[in-house]
Design a protein around this motif. Sequence first.
Motif, PDB file in Angstrom:
ATOM      1  N   TYR A 170      19.089   4.742 -90.994  1.00  0.00           N
ATOM      2  CA  TYR A 170      19.335   6.013 -90.556  1.00  0.00           C
ATOM      3  C   TYR A 170      18.247   6.576 -89.420  1.00  0.00           C
ATOM      4  O   TYR A 170      18.661   7.324 -88.575  1.00  0.00           O
ATOM      5  N   ASP A 171      17.094   6.103 -89.353  1.00  0.00           N
ATOM      6  CA  ASP A 171      16.088   6.612 -88.380  1.00  0.00           C
ATOM      7  C   ASP A 171      16.601   6.163 -86.867  1.00  0.00           C
ATOM      8  O   ASP A 171      16.496   6.917 -86.083  1.00  0.00           O
ATOM      9  N   VAL A 172      17.417   4.945 -86.849  1.00  0.00           N
ATOM     10  CA  VAL A 172      17.813   4.650 -85.725  1.00  0.00           C
ATOM     11  C   VAL A 172      19.126   5.359 -85.488  1.00  0.00           C
ATOM     12  O   VAL A 172      18.981   5.942 -84.089  1.00  0.00           O
ATOM     13  N   TYR A 173      19.976   5.751 -86.299  1.00  0.00           N
ATOM     14  CA  TYR A 173      20.937   6.684 -86.008  1.00  0.00           C
ATOM     15  C   TYR A 173      20.732   7.824 -85.570  1.00  0.00           C
ATOM     16  O   TYR A 173      21.260   8.136 -84.500  1.00  0.00           O
ATOM     17  N   ALA A 174      19.669   8.693 -86.270  1.00  0.00           N
ATOM     18  CA  ALA A 174      19.243   9.665 -85.873  1.00  0.00           C
ATOM     19  C   ALA A 174      18.728   9.621 -84.519  1.00  0.00           C
ATOM     20  O   ALA A 174      19.023  10.906 -83.573  1.00  0.00           O
ATOM     21  N   ALA A 175      17.907   8.851 -84.086  1.00  0.00           N
ATOM     22  CA  ALA A 175      17.180   8.877 -82.779  1.00  0.00           C
ATOM     23  C   ALA A 175      18.492   8.670 -81.645  1.00  0.00           C
ATOM     24  O   ALA A 175      18.469   9.454 -80.805  1.00  0.00           O
ATOM     25  N   LEU A 176      19.081   7.522 -81.849  1.00  0.00           N
ATOM     26  CA  LEU A 176      20.043   7.375 -80.768  1.00  0.00           C
ATOM     27  C   LEU A 176      21.499   8.386 -80.735  1.00  0.00           C
ATOM     28  O   LEU A 176      21.725   8.599 -79.596  1.00  0.00           O
ATOM     29  N   SER A 177      21.722   8.828 -81.917  1.00  0.00           N
ATOM     30  CA  SER A 177      22.925   9.672 -81.845  1.00  0.00           C
ATOM     31  C   SER A 177      22.763  10.986 -81.062  1.00  0.00           C
ATOM     32  O   SER A 177      23.327  11.865 -80.800  1.00  0.00           O
ATOM     33  N   SER A 178      21.351  11.301 -81.033  1.00  0.00           N
ATOM     34  CA  SER A 178      21.017  12.690 -80.443  1.00  0.00           C
ATOM     35  C   SER A 178      21.218  12.457 -78.730  1.00  0.00           C
ATOM     36  O   SER A 178      20.948  13.295 -78.095  1.00  0.00           O
ATOM     37  N   VAL A 179      21.239  11.063 -78.292  1.00  0.00           N
ATOM     38  CA  VAL A 179      21.430  10.655 -76.995  1.00  0.00           C
ATOM     39  C   VAL A 179      22.735  10.493 -76.491  1.00  0.00           C
ATOM     40  O   VAL A 179      23.362  10.929 -75.645  1.00  0.00           O
ATOM     41  N   SER A 180      23.590   9.748 -77.297  1.00  0.00           N
ATOM     42  CA  SER A 180      24.885   9.415 -76.924  1.00  0.00           C
ATOM     43  C   SER A 180      25.595   8.622 -78.030  1.00  0.00           C
ATOM     44  O   SER A 180      24.882   8.046 -79.044  1.00  0.00           O
TER      45      SER A 180
END
Length: 361
Positions: A205-215
């Motif tokens: 989830y931490d990965v998802y949260a950080a990356l989905s804010s970009v693309s």
Amino acid sequence: MPGALEVLSRKQGVIVGDDVMALFKYAREHKFAIPAINVTSSSTVVASLEAARDAKSPIILQVSQGGAAYFAGKGVSNTNQFASINGAIAAAHYIRAIAPAYGIPVVLHTDHCAKKLLPWLDGMLDEDEKYFQAHGEPLFSSHMIDLSEEEKDENIAITKKYLERAAPMKQWLEMEIGITGGEEDGVDNTGVDNSALYTQPEDIYDVYAALSSVSPYFSIAAGFGNVHGVYKPGNVKLHPELLGSHQAYTKEQIKGTEDKPLFLVFHGGSGSSKEEFLTAISHGVVKVNLDTDLQFAYLQGIRDYMLTKKDYIMKQVGNPEGDDKPNKKYFDPRVWVREGEKTMSARVKEALSDFNTANQL
Ligand SMILES: O=C(CO)COP(=O)(O)O
Ligand SMILES: O=C[C@H](O)COP(=O)(O)O
Ligand SMILES: [Zn+2]
Ligand SMILES: [Zn+2]
């Protein structure tokens, strides 16, 4: 037009951007995964393309850092990733040129890139940006960054920076969290702690949260016990059901409506069972990496040829049919390398059938 082709704007050749997204979404929804084949030569490229064409399937072709250097030629220096950068670019142009002849969509990808190999990724991204300037799309459909050996925060922070660079080109980025065991690109993970091989839902989830804010164009290779290479049965314990917990946890955190918000990648596919593949695929795996089994399959045809034709390949002239008989038609590489292509192609077809990819176009 039936199947996955319906959702693609480019229906044959290398696809990029929204088409890659559409294909992965379609695969996730229809519960199939696309094999990602490590290619090292034009011969292994065409063996893979032939299988995908015959099975009416999309395919992912990828080069590893070492495979890219091999594409350039072992005689080229790899100081500062020179051979790996140039070999990957050569492979990309070759695949872009030949893929349309097979009439299927192809995702052009690069494999694991550990921290010490980032200059390789930087070199390829420079070329992607140049290609984007000229053609409005990146040279490669996607790349992988693999900082799974680093601390989680550093992994996520650096991956995010690379996604920021890829995003304007709508280029896909695959990242890894949780370590793939065995060996990859000279990184020896054979001794890592077992728990490091199984990624936790919170980390995903931490990965998802950080990356989905970009693309939205990213996927996660989450460790569930995966190991590169093939080992004695029983030595590798896969838990693909963990991937279902990742999907559920992220869905809950984002209060999403989609059951499978994540695009997941299965590394170390060789030696796994059809049941393990299907469980992983049911939990949103859209890409399965296969290398070792295909290396062996490629060898088989060539090995058997050499063994059965031994008396025809020891000299240019003279075989069991007569001392004056020429052997040119036996030692022509188009004959014996082709035997490897046939056995490799047959193994790719088996994967396409196992992953439910066959007849999806
Ligand atoms: O994960 C892979 C490449 O990244 C391939 O793994 P295998 O060699 O185990 O199939
Ligand atoms: O990472 C795993 C792939 O099988 C790449 O392997 P390689 O480094 O031998 O090309
Ligand atoms: Zn890794
Ligand atoms: Zn891998």
